[in-house]
Motif scaffolding. Structure first.
Motif, mmCIF file in Angstrom:
data_model
loop_
_atom_site.group_PDB
_atom_site.id
_atom_site.type_symbol
_atom_site.label_atom_id
_atom_site.label_comp_id
_atom_site.label_asym_id
_atom_site.label_seq_id
_atom_site.Cartn_x
_atom_site.Cartn_y
_atom_site.Cartn_z
ATOM 1 N N LEU A 21 0.825 -1.212 0.000
ATOM 2 C CA LEU A 21 0.000 0.000 0.000
ATOM 3 C C LEU A 21 0.860 1.264 0.000
ATOM 4 C CD1 LEU A 21 -2.859 -0.995 2.468
ATOM 5 C CD2 LEU A 21 -3.022 -0.678 -0.006
ATOM 6 N N VAL A 22 1.922 1.281 0.781
ATOM 7 C CA VAL A 22 2.824 2.434 0.797
ATOM 8 C C VAL A 22 3.439 2.627 -0.584
ATOM 9 C CG1 VAL A 22 5.028 3.283 1.709
ATOM 10 C CG2 VAL A 22 3.296 2.388 3.269
ATOM 11 N N PHE A 23 3.870 1.542 -1.214
ATOM 12 C CA PHE A 23 4.456 1.606 -2.548
ATOM 13 C C PHE A 23 3.462 2.146 -3.569
ATOM 14 C CE2 PHE A 23 5.471 -0.355 -6.661
ATOM 15 C CZ PHE A 23 6.765 0.114 -6.840
ATOM 16 N N THR A 28 1.899 6.002 -7.544
ATOM 17 C CA THR A 28 0.766 6.399 -8.383
ATOM 18 C C THR A 28 -0.039 7.494 -7.697
ATOM 19 O OG1 THR A 28 -0.872 4.872 -7.459
ATOM 20 C CG2 THR A 28 0.553 4.011 -9.193
ATOM 21 N N ASP A 29 -0.776 8.212 -8.480
ATOM 22 C CA ASP A 29 -1.735 9.190 -7.956
ATOM 23 C C ASP A 29 -3.159 8.698 -8.190
ATOM 24 O OD1 ASP A 29 0.094 11.044 -6.969
ATOM 25 O OD2 ASP A 29 0.366 11.961 -8.932
ATOM 26 N N ALA A 30 -3.350 7.371 -8.178
ATOM 27 C CA ALA A 30 -4.645 6.785 -8.488
ATOM 28 C C ALA A 30 -5.667 6.971 -7.363
ATOM 29 C CB ALA A 30 -4.489 5.295 -8.794
ATOM 30 N N ALA A 31 -5.203 7.059 -6.137
ATOM 31 C CA ALA A 31 -6.126 7.173 -5.002
ATOM 32 C C ALA A 31 -6.653 8.592 -4.890
ATOM 33 C CB ALA A 31 -5.425 6.778 -3.710
ATOM 34 N N PRO A 32 -7.949 8.742 -4.640
ATOM 35 C CA PRO A 32 -8.508 10.077 -4.487
ATOM 36 C C PRO A 32 -8.150 10.758 -3.168
ATOM 37 C CG PRO A 32 -10.219 8.419 -4.235
ATOM 38 C CD PRO A 32 -8.966 7.695 -4.626
ATOM 39 N N SER A 60 -5.493 8.263 12.983
ATOM 40 C CA SER A 60 -5.273 8.574 11.564
ATOM 41 C C SER A 60 -5.996 9.850 11.171
ATOM 42 C CB SER A 60 -5.767 7.425 10.692
ATOM 43 O OG SER A 60 -7.176 7.342 10.730
ATOM 44 N N VAL A 61 -5.572 10.367 10.025
ATOM 45 C CA VAL A 61 -6.241 11.511 9.419
ATOM 46 C C VAL A 61 -6.307 11.222 7.918
ATOM 47 C CG1 VAL A 61 -4.131 12.881 9.183
ATOM 48 C CG2 VAL A 61 -6.310 14.025 9.254
ATOM 49 N N THR A 62 -7.460 11.508 7.316
ATOM 50 C CA THR A 62 -7.651 11.303 5.885
ATOM 51 C C THR A 62 -7.598 12.653 5.198
ATOM 52 O OG1 THR A 62 -9.054 9.395 6.368
ATOM 53 C CG2 THR A 62 -9.135 10.274 4.127
ATOM 54 N N LEU A 63 -6.734 12.738 4.195
ATOM 55 C CA LEU A 63 -6.470 14.004 3.520
ATOM 56 C C LEU A 63 -6.717 13.873 2.023
ATOM 57 C CD1 LEU A 63 -3.036 14.522 5.256
ATOM 58 C CD2 LEU A 63 -5.158 15.638 5.897
ATOM 59 N N VAL A 64 -7.058 14.992 1.405
ATOM 60 C CA VAL A 64 -7.259 15.019 -0.040
ATOM 61 C C VAL A 64 -6.600 16.268 -0.607
ATOM 62 C CG1 VAL A 64 -9.504 16.180 0.058
ATOM 63 C CG2 VAL A 64 -8.980 14.701 -1.860
ATOM 64 N N SER A 65 -6.052 16.124 -1.823
ATOM 65 C CA SER A 65 -5.430 17.243 -2.520
ATOM 66 C C SER A 65 -5.298 16.869 -3.994
ATOM 67 C CB SER A 65 -4.045 17.536 -1.950
ATOM 68 O OG SER A 65 -3.416 18.566 -2.688
ATOM 69 N N ASP A 66 -5.245 17.872 -4.849
ATOM 70 C CA ASP A 66 -5.068 17.636 -6.276
ATOM 71 C C ASP A 66 -3.606 17.682 -6.700
ATOM 72 O OD1 ASP A 66 -7.771 17.333 -6.761
ATOM 73 O OD2 ASP A 66 -8.091 19.467 -7.121
ATOM 74 N N PRO A 84 -2.860 4.853 0.590
ATOM 75 C CA PRO A 84 -3.890 5.356 -0.323
ATOM 76 C C PRO A 84 -5.277 5.059 0.238
ATOM 77 C CG PRO A 84 -2.870 3.369 -1.211
ATOM 78 C CD PRO A 84 -2.121 3.732 0.035
ATOM 79 N N ALA A 85 -6.217 5.960 -0.027
ATOM 80 C CA ALA A 85 -7.592 5.789 0.459
ATOM 81 C C ALA A 85 -8.568 6.030 -0.683
ATOM 82 C CB ALA A 85 -7.889 6.767 1.592
#
Length: 103
Positions: A21-23, A28-32, A60-66, A84-85
């Motif tokens: 998962l770390v790899f 990749t930037d596939a996870a939103p 944990s903290v879930t983060l999003v960015s473009d 990735p999430a």
């Protein structure tokens, strides 16, 4: 299979799964979104301005960015483990399904 074999195999399997998962997150930037495990207060204070927190818990903290290479940027900000999430998994989604509605 003996108990000793199981006690060795399960942690090894778990560590391998986390490593994959770390790899995936780094390559990749596939996870939103991304999940940061065990975020420190200094990490949260140093988040880039284009990062949004969409969920949090005690561990944990879930983060999003473009931004591209988002996981690498999170490591650069002081994250210990970034996963990735929001990925749909191994099975393809039906054409009319939205990732947030599948379970």
């Amino acid at each position: 299979m003996t108990i000793r074999t199981i006690l060795i195999a399960l942690p090894t399997l778990f560590a391998g799964w986390i490593a994959v998962l770390v790899f995936v997150g780094l390559m990749t930037d596939a996870a939103p979104a991304s999940v940061v495990l065990f975020p420190s207060q200094s990490f949260l204070a140093n988040l880039p301005s284009d990062v949004s927190i969409i969920g949090s818990s005690r561990v944990s903290v879930t983060l999003v960015s473009d931004q591209p290479k988002f996981a690498g940027a999170l490591y650069g900000s002081g994250a210990w483990v970034v996963l990735p999430a929001g990925l749909p998994g191994c099975l393809p989604l039906p054409k009319n399904a939205h990732p947030s509605t599948t379970g």
